[in-house]
Design a protein around this motif. Structure first.
Motif, short mmCIF file in Angstrom:
data_model
loop_
_atom_site.label_atom_id
_atom_site.label_comp_id
_atom_site.label_asym_id
_atom_site.label_seq_id
_atom_site.Cartn_x
_atom_site.Cartn_y
_atom_site.Cartn_z
N ARG A 1 8.23 -12.07 3.00
CA ARG A 1 7.11 -11.59 3.83
C ARG A 1 5.87 -11.53 2.97
NH1 ARG A 1 7.61 -6.55 7.82
NH2 ARG A 1 8.17 -8.29 9.16
N TYR A 2 4.76 -12.03 3.52
CA TYR A 2 3.47 -11.88 2.84
C TYR A 2 2.62 -10.95 3.68
CZ TYR A 2 -0.39 -12.78 -0.29
OH TYR A 2 -1.38 -12.61 -1.22
N VAL A 3 2.12 -9.89 3.06
CA VAL A 3 1.30 -8.88 3.74
C VAL A 3 -0.14 -9.05 3.29
CG1 VAL A 3 0.99 -6.43 4.17
CG2 VAL A 3 3.29 -7.32 3.78
N LEU A 4 -1.00 -9.38 4.24
CA LEU A 4 -2.40 -9.69 3.94
C LEU A 4 -3.33 -8.70 4.62
CD1 LEU A 4 -4.50 -11.66 2.72
CD2 LEU A 4 -4.30 -13.00 4.82
N LEU A 5 -4.12 -8.00 3.83
CA LEU A 5 -5.12 -7.08 4.37
C LEU A 5 -6.36 -7.90 4.71
CD1 LEU A 5 -5.86 -4.09 4.94
CD2 LEU A 5 -6.83 -4.02 2.62
N ASN A 6 -6.77 -7.82 5.96
CA ASN A 6 -7.91 -8.61 6.44
C ASN A 6 -8.99 -7.66 6.95
OD1 ASN A 6 -8.53 -10.77 9.30
ND2 ASN A 6 -9.54 -10.77 7.31
N ARG A 7 -9.86 -7.26 6.03
CA ARG A 7 -10.95 -6.37 6.38
C ARG A 7 -12.11 -6.61 5.43
NH1 ARG A 7 -8.52 -0.52 4.20
NH2 ARG A 7 -9.15 -0.84 2.01
N ARG A 8 -13.23 -5.99 5.70
CA ARG A 8 -14.46 -6.26 4.97
C ARG A 8 -14.38 -5.83 3.50
NH1 ARG A 8 -19.00 -3.38 3.89
NH2 ARG A 8 -18.21 -1.60 5.07
N VAL A 9 -13.70 -4.73 3.20
CA VAL A 9 -13.66 -4.20 1.83
C VAL A 9 -12.27 -4.38 1.23
CG1 VAL A 9 -15.53 -2.57 2.21
CG2 VAL A 9 -13.19 -1.87 2.69
N ARG A 10 -12.23 -4.51 -0.06
CA ARG A 10 -10.98 -4.74 -0.78
C ARG A 10 -10.08 -3.51 -0.69
NH1 ARG A 10 -10.88 -1.72 -5.20
NH2 ARG A 10 -12.78 -1.16 -6.33
N PRO A 11 -8.78 -3.68 -0.95
CA PRO A 11 -7.87 -2.52 -0.93
C PRO A 11 -8.09 -1.60 -2.11
CG PRO A 11 -6.70 -4.49 -1.63
CD PRO A 11 -8.07 -4.94 -1.18
N GLY A 12 -7.88 -0.33 -1.89
CA GLY A 12 -7.92 0.65 -2.98
C GLY A 12 -6.53 1.22 -3.19
N MET A 13 -6.08 2.02 -2.23
CA MET A 13 -4.76 2.63 -2.32
C MET A 13 -3.65 1.58 -2.41
SD MET A 13 -2.94 5.27 0.35
CE MET A 13 -2.80 4.02 1.64
N LEU A 14 -3.83 0.45 -1.73
CA LEU A 14 -2.79 -0.59 -1.68
C LEU A 14 -3.05 -1.73 -2.67
CD1 LEU A 14 -2.30 -0.80 2.19
CD2 LEU A 14 -0.89 0.42 0.52
#
Length: 265
Positions: A111-124
């Protein structure tokens, strides 16, 4: 001599891959050291699939041979008491000497989990991939369906891949969105080096509208790595299950496919 199979989870960003290295900063090195303390003898692990630096596992399967007898719980809680916090044994079972964590496996799930939002991840950070532009998950899922079946995956194979054949049988692929998280699930008999990260990179190109849906089928047919997108980051990649014939009493037959908690409903 007895053979023991174990299920393992680990945070890949805490290690430099699975395979043992002289510096010792790998998952295999950490586990073999902890196992040796319990066994009071050297232990050599064989895993279902070696993961690269930064790649995680919710269910890796490995086996080892030992001359000592210990309660199965010793190979779980005992080993965990001596292993780094970023790796843990989930279960241990006795298997016959015909069982081989790699060669007996019928299929693997990633599984590949991709965060798709304007700002980069911090906690993750380190636990998810990230891209900030809009992504069309429907287009990516449609493009991915051409991958199902037995194909030559040369276009998505790393140059340093040591597999004898680029042919793999993809059983299923899906791309789904949960809010800001896009999840890519792959199930195949086996995978080539960097294959999933290369597939995700090209699917993201489709999702961003840089390439049409039909491009994935064209890449697959071309059998040329240079035509595909760059390799995606390892951060969001998880080995989520290894499947074996039911003759071996592995929990769920190795089919423990727990998603990365806190990320997916």
């Amino acid at each position: 001599m007895v053979r023991v199979a174990i299920g393992v989870e680990y945070a890949g960003n805490a290690f430099e891959g699975w395979q043992t290295q002289p510096h010792g900063r790998t998952v295999q090195d950490a586990l073999e050291g902890a196992l040796a303390i319990i066994a009071q003898e050297p232990i050599k692990l064989v895993c279902a699939g070696r993961t690269d630096t930064g790649v995680h596992a919710t269910t890796q399967v490995a086996h080892f041979d030992t001359t000592v007898e210990r309660p199965l719980e010793a190979w779980v809680r005992g080993v965990n008491s001596h292993a780094p916090a970023s790796v843990g044994v989930l279960w241990a079972v006795l298997v016959d000497d015909e069982f081989h964590a790699r060669f007996s496996a019928e299929s693997r799930r990633y599984r590949y989990v991709l965060l798709n939002r304007r700002v980069r991840p911090g906690m993750l950070e380190g636990r998810v991939g990230w891209t900030h532009g809009p992504l069309d998950d429907g287009a990516m899922n449609e493009a991915a369906q051409c991958l199902i079946g037995e194909h030559d995956f040369t276009s998505f194979r790393a140059a340093q891949c040591q597999a004898k054949s680029p042919v793999r049988a993809m059983h299923s692929v899906s791309v789904k969105r949960w809010g800001d998280v896009v999840v890519f699930d792959f199930h195949a008999n086996a995978f080539l080096h960097h294959m999933i990260r290369n597939l995700v990179g090209s699917l993201v190109h489709v999702g961003k509208g840089r390439r049409p849906v039909a491009w994935m089928a064209e890449l697959l047919a071309a059998r040329k790595r240079s035509l595909a997108a760059p390799t995606f980051a390892p951060d969001g990649l998880y080995l989520c299950g290894v499947e074996y014939p039911q003759r071996w009493p592995l929990p769920g037959g190795g089919r423990i496919i727990a998603p990365p908690q806190l990320l997916i409903p």
